[in-house]
Structures are given as structure tokens and as C-alpha cells.
Scaffold this active site. Sequence first.
Site, PDB file in Angstrom:
ATOM      1  CE  LYS A  24      -2.149  -0.842   3.909  1.00 49.98           C
ATOM      2  NZ  LYS A  24      -1.357  -1.993   4.406  1.00 49.98           N
ATOM      3  NE  ARG A  99      -3.276  -1.243  10.486  1.00 41.76           N
ATOM      4  CZ  ARG A  99      -2.254  -0.520  10.049  1.00 41.76           C
ATOM      5  NH1 ARG A  99      -2.444   0.582   9.388  1.00 41.76           N
ATOM      6  NH2 ARG A  99      -1.026  -0.911  10.279  1.00 41.76           N
ATOM      7  NE  ARG A 135       8.055  -2.781   5.498  1.00 47.21           N
ATOM      8  CZ  ARG A 135       6.779  -2.495   5.682  1.00 47.21           C
ATOM      9  NH1 ARG A 135       6.021  -2.149   4.659  1.00 47.21           N
ATOM     10  NH2 ARG A 135       6.242  -2.585   6.894  1.00 47.21           N
ATOM     11  NE  ARG A 179       3.162  -4.425  11.464  1.00 51.59           N
ATOM     12  CZ  ARG A 179       4.035  -4.147  10.488  1.00 51.59           C
ATOM     13  NH1 ARG A 179       5.233  -4.681  10.484  1.00 51.59           N
ATOM     14  NH2 ARG A 179       3.705  -3.322   9.525  1.00 51.59           N
TER      15      ARG A 179
END
Length: 221
Positions: A24, A99, A135, A179
Amino acid sequence: MRSFADAEVSVRITVFLGAPGSGKGTQAKMLSQRERFVHLSTGDILRNAIKEGTALGKEAKTFMDKGELVPDSTMIGLIKDTLSQLKPNQHVILDGFPRTVAQAEALNTNSDTHVDQAILFEIADSLLIERLTGRRVCKQCGQPFHTKHIRPKQDGVCDQCGGEVVQRSDDHEDVVRRRLEIFHAQNKGLVDYYAKKQNLRRINVDQPADSVQQILMELLK
Ligand code: AMP
């Protein structure tokens, strides 16, 4: 009083939904670099607040380090405040908000903004774990990198701004798994919410970033 119906003054919003690591932020960043979109990432806002040592940052850090969500009341106040500072007619890509359904409802009742569409980034969890744990991001400008797929030209140095390239503390595997768990617990409600109330689109994001970008450009026309 400004309202949703008043297209002249309302800020247009496209919501990006999807798991952490689904791209995103990368896609929103690419879009805002080539077109008029404003990229707003609540994760980036919170990380800046942590860097600056503000009260918001201190509160957020206790949740973020564990991979938990920051409470709705804090996030809703934060997003309303941020959106109220935008100019009318801007087109915002919201990355990381809402969220929860409570956050989606708050956005829907915000009088200065209008959600045009919600775009769901779909991808398997197994691919996300590899993406997230590999990442790396620039501490200064947020430019994303990856230990295997997108390495900076010089180790640890951002190609864009020369800043330091680091691993986010919440990209460690145990936190990533938490998460993802939270994402799945919340996402179904959000998808149902936008499917019923707004305009929900789905994109398979297990394809090269440039191809995803082309699809998004079409959807955002
Ligand atoms: P992100 O960069 O979007 O993955 O967000 C990083 C972390 O910031 C999340 O794991 C949450 O702890 C927190 N966060 C960001 N956006 C929200 C939100 N809308 N609601 C609650 N917590 C959030």
C-alpha cells in the site's frame, strides 16, 4: 457548514486496504510522485511522532513495538486533525487508516471529506512474511527497499536522499506475525463495511509493482 454533498470543498479520499507488506505504502508513494495525489500514511505519522518524542509518539510506541493497534480514539482524533489541514478538492490516498470498523465509521461521518472508493490489496500471508522481514526503509524519506529484491546501490544508504536505510522495529518476525493476526481479525469487518456502503475494488498484488501501479492508475482516473 461543509458537507459530503458539497463536492467543491470536500477532500476526496481513496482508502487502501490490505495487510502490512501488501505494498500500500509503496504504491501510494509512487502515485503521489507521478500525479496530484496526497499520500497520507498513519504509520508514517506515528513513526514521525515517535522520532520527535511527542506525547502521541510516546503513547503509540507502546502499541507499535508489540504490533498492536493504537486505540481508535487516538487514531480518529489524529486523522480528523490531519485531514482538516488539507485544501479542498485535494485527492488523498489513505494508507493504514481505517484499520477498524469504528475508524471507517468516523471517516464516513467526517463532514469535510468523502471516501470515493476503497481498494483492497490481496496477497497470501506466506509472501507477506518474506516481504516484511526483508523490508528496509530510509529513516529520512521513507523510501522502501528489500534485502533481496530492491537493494540500495550503496549498502545502508538511500538512493533517493542519502539517508540511513534501516529495518523497522515492527518488521521483526514475531511482531510481523502478530500484525498479520490483527489484520485478519479486523479486515473482514472493514471489507464488509466498504462492500455495503462504499465502492470496494480488489487487486491481486502478487505481481510486479509497475503492473499494480497501472491497475491503480486506471481505478483512480
Ligand atoms: P503501518 O506502517 O501502517 O504498518 O503501521 C504501523 C503501526 O502503526 C501499526 O502496526 C499500528 O501499531 C500503528 N497504526 C498505524 N495506523 C493505525 C490505525 N489506523 N489504527 C491503529 N493503529 C495504527
